[in-house]
Design a protein around this motif. Sequence first.
Motif, PDB file in Angstrom:
ATOM      1  N   GLU B 251     -39.029-150.280  17.408  1.00 46.80           N
ATOM      2  CA  GLU B 251     -38.569-148.940  17.780  1.00 46.80           C
ATOM      3  C   GLU B 251     -38.615-148.746  19.293  1.00 46.80           C
ATOM      4  OE1 GLU B 251     -37.108-146.591  16.294  1.00 46.80           O
ATOM      5  OE2 GLU B 251     -37.345-147.058  14.170  1.00 46.80           O
ATOM      6  N   ARG B 361     -35.681-142.224   9.711  1.00 45.22           N
ATOM      7  CA  ARG B 361     -35.148-143.532   9.302  1.00 45.22           C
ATOM      8  C   ARG B 361     -34.953-143.595   7.789  1.00 45.22           C
ATOM      9  NH1 ARG B 361     -32.878-145.394  13.750  1.00 45.22           N
ATOM     10  NH2 ARG B 361     -34.310-145.999  15.411  1.00 45.22           N
ATOM     11  N   GLN B 364     -31.774-141.779   7.010  1.00 47.45           N
ATOM     12  CA  GLN B 364     -30.669-142.614   7.463  1.00 47.45           C
ATOM     13  C   GLN B 364     -30.361-143.688   6.414  1.00 47.45           C
ATOM     14  OE1 GLN B 364     -31.685-144.427  11.204  1.00 47.45           O
ATOM     15  NE2 GLN B 364     -29.681-144.023  12.078  1.00 47.45           N
TER      16      GLN B 364
END
Lengths: 211, 455
Positions: B251, B361, B364
């Motif tokens: 990240e 995330r 997503q």
Amino acid sequence: MTIRVILADDHPLTRAGLRDYIEKEKDLELVGEASDGLEAWELIVREKPDVALLDIRMPGENGVSLARKIKDSKLPVIPVMLTSFDAQQYVVASLRAGARGYILKTVTPDELSRAIRIVARGGLYLDGEVARSIEDEDLAFEALSAREREVLLYAARGLSSKEIAADLIISERTVQTHLASIYDKLGARNKTEAMLLALKYGVVALEELIE
Amino acid sequence: MRRHLLILLTVAIMIPSFAALFVGGLGLVQHEKTMERVARSYVEDLAGSVASRLEMGWSWSGSFPLNDRERYWRLRQITWGLSIPGWIAVVDVHGNILLSTAGAEVLPMFWDRGIPVGSAIEITSSEGERFTLAAYQAGETGWYVVAAVSWDKLLGPMLRFNRWPMLVGVIGLLGLISVLALWKWLVSPLRMLGNEVSTLQWGREMPVADDPSAVFEIRRLRQVLHHLAKCAVERADLMKRYVGDLVRVQEEERSRLAREIHDGPLQDVTALIHQIRLATMEGSSRSEGGRLENAEDGARHAVQEMRALCDELSPPWLDLGLGQALDELVERLSRHLRADISVDVNYGEELPQEVTLAYFRVVQEAVHNSVRHGQASRVSVRLFGENGHAVLEVEDDGNGFDPPVDYEELRVRGHRGLSNMSERMSLIGGKLEVHRQPRGGTMVRCVWSPTSASV
């Protein structure tokens, strides 16, 4: 009467281009440039320009928090965001912080000067790329009903459908029906866009949305 | 049938113990019966033989009638110096004792009850003393001979001090005590350990380190198992930290790249656009103008691509908080995937940055899965508070999907999406569940609470 402008951006090349844009206009006067947030704040306090063009991402202090500082200290300066971020949520955050304009750096010289003039007159300017506009169609959208306007105001304040339903004493389903109708009338694809377009078209005032 | 070692062991000790107890008890009863029989035949013999002597003496002196005094002396002769276990007495028909050895004083107490002649009986005096007693008639004399033994004075001690049945009984008792000890120190601790280990979540839990009531070997075994479990937990922790580091580094790297692109090339190309526009405005020939227009278009395209790249790597708008980031993400995803995706955020608390990132995330990935693999046309994303937990639900109307039992297996088979989501949740100390909806579609549900352990 000339409009006094300052420009705050940490990137020298971008600054140079924008400087040339502004200097080409007779009614605009660039009274200072800053390469970071701290310098920008000093410049704003010292020069008290009519319009401050602020990059969102800058070393020292970011543009959104500078806008909030201007609002909080009640300086007679209109903050306008000039940025590379094309996220609608940044537009919302900037408006909440007190910005009256949101312009992307890929703006054309004409748009930039027009935006500066509009905000200096007390208007609101949002870049077409972040809130698609149907300006050319002469604001040909269907008017919102009073209830729809109310629902939109609640939604724009960040309330969920459930909370709106509870506040207005209607069902969650009805809230969603209203929202769908609002999107349809404004030509928006989502809540944020509906809110931005409603602002842009003057359906709602910025003060109503931001408490 | 399953044979349990511990139960077999217990039973193996219990059977002989009970057998010993039974045999001991049987011995005691048999002994008592034997003693009774002995006592009976003894008193019968005694009474019988004295009676026959009296009779003989009587018939011998019958031709020379004796006066009372002589009769008395004759009787004295019979009992003179007689030393026997018990007592004998000679009585007349009315129960008056004519003659007796020591101990016969109790006889009048029984006399009224009617004593059968010729056979032994058991009788208990009013003081609770037990006797075996026999009465015989001494011929034509009209006298009776009564012989008796007292159980308490004579036989009692013999019974009480009979050692063997006692000993066997004691052995039986010892056996039972050892069964109890076996159960307490060996069987029960071993079973407890067995249960504990069989339900242990390896890598997450540990058995209790010590059991003071167990025997040394089991305590040792427990310590070894505890140590092993501890190693497993440490290893799992290490693995989790390692994966956490990987995710964090990834990240960080993504956000660094996004920042570099945003601050470097993106700004440069934007500046380039400005320069091209200025050049266009300063007047140029037609051919130059066309070229400049092309250059501007190209540069604008590059800016858009770089912005998209930044957003894909690490969206800068994550800084705005989860609610707004989800709004933006969902707006973009619905445009990109051409699906009806709604988001409803009903959670007021601020979430830590790593939780925001993990939920972001997950949404997503889950929305992509719904539309791409589940062919969903509507996806709804909800974030709300529930009993102090922050709950995220992503629900779709797609084909549905049978949730895997083991995410690791999915990863091995090359489906990283789900295992990534589940890993991200476990890294922040949260949980991810996937359910097949009863009316079709899939629901991904994440739960995180501010009190759960965070990396």
